[in-house]
Design an enzyme around this catalytic site. Structure first.
Site, short mmCIF file in Angstrom:
data_model
loop_
_atom_site.label_atom_id
_atom_site.label_comp_id
_atom_site.label_asym_id
_atom_site.label_seq_id
_atom_site.Cartn_x
_atom_site.Cartn_y
_atom_site.Cartn_z
N SER A 1 0.85 -1.19 0.00
CA SER A 1 0.00 0.00 0.00
C SER A 1 0.88 1.24 0.00
O SER A 1 1.62 1.49 0.96
CB SER A 1 -0.90 -0.01 1.23
OG SER A 1 -1.45 1.28 1.39
N HIS B 1 -1.16 -1.25 -4.39
CA HIS B 1 -2.43 -0.94 -3.75
C HIS B 1 -2.51 0.57 -3.50
O HIS B 1 -1.62 1.15 -2.85
CB HIS B 1 -2.53 -1.70 -2.43
CG HIS B 1 -3.83 -1.54 -1.72
ND1 HIS B 1 -4.97 -2.25 -2.05
CD2 HIS B 1 -4.19 -0.74 -0.68
CE1 HIS B 1 -5.97 -1.90 -1.25
NE2 HIS B 1 -5.52 -0.97 -0.41
N ASP C 1 -4.73 3.66 -2.15
CA ASP C 1 -5.85 4.02 -1.27
C ASP C 1 -6.34 5.42 -1.61
O ASP C 1 -5.71 6.41 -1.23
CB ASP C 1 -5.38 3.97 0.19
CG ASP C 1 -5.10 2.54 0.64
OD1 ASP C 1 -6.05 1.73 0.63
OD2 ASP C 1 -3.94 2.24 0.98
N MET D 1 -8.86 8.28 -0.96
CA MET D 1 -9.74 8.70 0.14
C MET D 1 -10.31 10.08 -0.18
O MET D 1 -9.66 10.88 -0.87
CB MET D 1 -8.96 8.78 1.45
CG MET D 1 -8.24 7.49 1.81
SD MET D 1 -7.45 7.61 3.42
CE MET D 1 -6.50 6.08 3.44
N HIS E 1 -8.30 1.18 -4.20
CA HIS E 1 -9.24 0.95 -3.09
C HIS E 1 -9.88 2.29 -2.79
O HIS E 1 -9.25 3.18 -2.20
CB HIS E 1 -8.43 0.41 -1.90
CG HIS E 1 -9.19 0.26 -0.63
ND1 HIS E 1 -8.58 0.04 0.58
CD2 HIS E 1 -10.53 0.27 -0.37
CE1 HIS E 1 -9.50 -0.06 1.54
NE2 HIS E 1 -10.69 0.09 0.98
N MET F 1 -12.00 4.59 -0.87
CA MET F 1 -12.68 4.86 0.41
C MET F 1 -13.35 6.21 0.25
O MET F 1 -12.88 7.24 0.74
CB MET F 1 -11.64 4.86 1.54
CG MET F 1 -11.22 3.47 1.94
SD MET F 1 -9.63 3.46 2.79
CE MET F 1 -8.56 3.37 1.36
N MET G 1 -11.51 -5.57 5.42
CA MET G 1 -10.72 -4.59 6.19
C MET G 1 -10.49 -5.16 7.59
O MET G 1 -11.44 -5.53 8.28
CB MET G 1 -11.46 -3.26 6.33
CG MET G 1 -11.53 -2.40 5.09
SD MET G 1 -9.95 -1.92 4.35
CE MET G 1 -9.08 -1.16 5.70
N ASP H 1 -6.72 -6.37 4.25
CA ASP H 1 -6.07 -5.05 4.28
C ASP H 1 -6.12 -4.48 5.70
O ASP H 1 -7.20 -4.25 6.24
CB ASP H 1 -6.81 -4.14 3.29
CG ASP H 1 -6.18 -2.76 3.15
OD1 ASP H 1 -5.12 -2.52 3.75
OD2 ASP H 1 -6.77 -1.93 2.43
N GLY I 1 -2.95 -4.02 9.04
CA GLY I 1 -2.21 -4.74 10.07
C GLY I 1 -1.60 -6.05 9.61
O GLY I 1 -1.31 -6.93 10.44
C1 DX5 Z 1 -6.19 1.80 5.36
C2 DX5 Z 1 -5.76 1.34 4.00
C3 DX5 Z 1 -4.67 0.38 4.00
C4 DX5 Z 1 -3.41 0.80 4.72
C5 DX5 Z 1 -2.87 -0.42 5.37
O1 DX5 Z 1 -7.36 2.51 5.25
O2 DX5 Z 1 -6.85 0.77 3.29
O3 DX5 Z 1 -4.39 -0.05 2.67
O4 DX5 Z 1 -2.43 1.38 3.92
O5 DX5 Z 1 -1.80 -0.06 6.16
P1 DX5 Z 1 -1.08 -1.08 7.15
O6 DX5 Z 1 -0.59 -2.22 6.33
O7 DX5 Z 1 0.03 -0.23 7.71
O8 DX5 Z 1 -2.08 -1.48 8.18
ZN ZN Z 2 -6.41 -0.15 1.32
#
Ligand code: DX5
Ligand code: ZN
Length: 216
Positions: free
Chosen positions: A7, A32, A34, A36, A65, A67, A137, A175, A177
Site C-alpha cells: 500500500s 495498492h 488508497d 480517500m 481501493h 474509500m 478490512m 487489508d 495490520g
Molecule cells: C487503510 C488502507 C490500507 C493501509 C494499510 O485505510 O486501506 O491499505 O495502507 O496499512 P497497514 O498495512 O500499515 O495497516
Molecule cells: Zn487499502
C-alpha cells in the site's frame, strides 16, 4: 502464489517514483492505491493525477481501493488510466448491482470492501458470483499503521468456505495490520491477496523485497 499488494499510503511521497521502482522485479505484486475523500474516511490521499502517472510508469497491476462516499462518480475519470482493479466500499453504496455492472464495463476486476463492523453475509450470493475480489478490512479504514482486528478473520473463513462450496472465483484480500506476526493466520483462513503498508515500507534499508519474501 499469494499476491502481495504494497500500500503506497506508507511510501515516501517525496520520492514516489523511486519507491515504486523498488518493486520492479517482484512477481505477483499489485500496487495498492488508497483513494480517500476526507468524507467516507477522515483522511485525504491521492487521486486521478497520481494514479495516472503511476500507471504510465509501472508495469505492475494497479489496485485502487476507493474509500469514498460516491464511488460511481469516479468511474468516468479513472476508466482510461489502466487500473486493473476497482474496489468500492459496500457501506458507501445503495444500488450495488447497478454499480457493479457499470464497473465491469470499464475495469478488468471489480472488488467489494467491507469495514470491520460490516457483516460478511450482507453480500448476497448472486453478487459473490459476479465479483472478482472481496476486501476484508482488518483495521478501520483511513490510516496505515493500525493494529490488526482479529475478529475479522471469521469473515475470511466464510468467504473461503463459500468459494469452495459454490466454485466462486473471487480473490480474498485482507487489508490492515498485515505483518510477519499476523500473516500466517490470515493465509490459513483463506486469504489469497494481502495488502501491506507500514510493514513493507518500514524496512530500514528500503529492502522491500525482503519484507515481501518474509510475508510469502
Ligand atoms: C487503510 C488502507 C490500507 C493501509 C494499510 O485505510 O486501506 O491499505 O495502507 O496499512 P497497514 O498495512 O500499515 O495497516
Ligand atoms: Zn487499502
Amino acid at each position: 502464489m499469494i499476491t502481495i499488494a504494497p500500500s503506497l499510503l506508507s511510501a515516501n511521497f517525496m520520492e514516489l517514483q523511486k519507491e515504486v521502482d523498488r518493486f520492479a522485479e517482484i512477481d505477483n505484486l499489485w500496487l495498492h492505491l488508497d483513494v480517500m475523500d476526507g468524507h467516507f474516511v477522515p483522511n485525504l490521499t491521492f487521486g486521478h493525477a497520481v494514479l495516472k502517472k503511476l500507471g504510465e510508469h509501472s508495469s505492475h497491476k494497479l489496485d485502487a481501493h476507493f474509500m469514498v462516499t460516491n464511488p460511481e462518480d469516479y468511474i468516468e475519470s479513472f476508466k482510461s488510466i489502466g487500473l486493473h482493479n476497482f474496489t468500492f466500499h459496500w457501506e458507501s453504496v445503495t444500488h450495488h448491482d447497478r454499480l457493479i455492472s457499470e464497473l465491469k464495463k470499464n475495469f478488468p476486476s471489480v472488488g467489494i470492501a467491507l469495514n470491520p463492523s460490516t457483516p460478511v453475509n450482507v453480500i448476497p450470493k448472486y453478487l459473490l458470483s459476479q465479483i472478482d475480489l472481496v476486501l476484508i478490512m482488518t483495521v478501520n479504514p483511513g490510516f496505515g499503521g493500525q493494529s490488526f482486528i482479529n475478529g475479522c478473520l471469521s469473515k475470511v473463513e466464510y468467504l473461503q468456505d463459500q468459494k469452495l462450496k459454490n466454485n466462486y472465483t473471487y480473490e480474498i484480500q485482507v487489508d490492515g495490520g498485515v505483518n510477519a506476526s499476523t500473516v500466517k493466520e490470515i493465509v490459513a483462513c483463506g486469504a489469497t491477496n494481502l495488502v501491506a503498508g507500514s510493514y513493507v515500507f518500514s524496512e530500514p534499508n528500503k529492502n522491500y523485497q525482503s519484507r515481501i519474501e518474509s510475508l510469502r
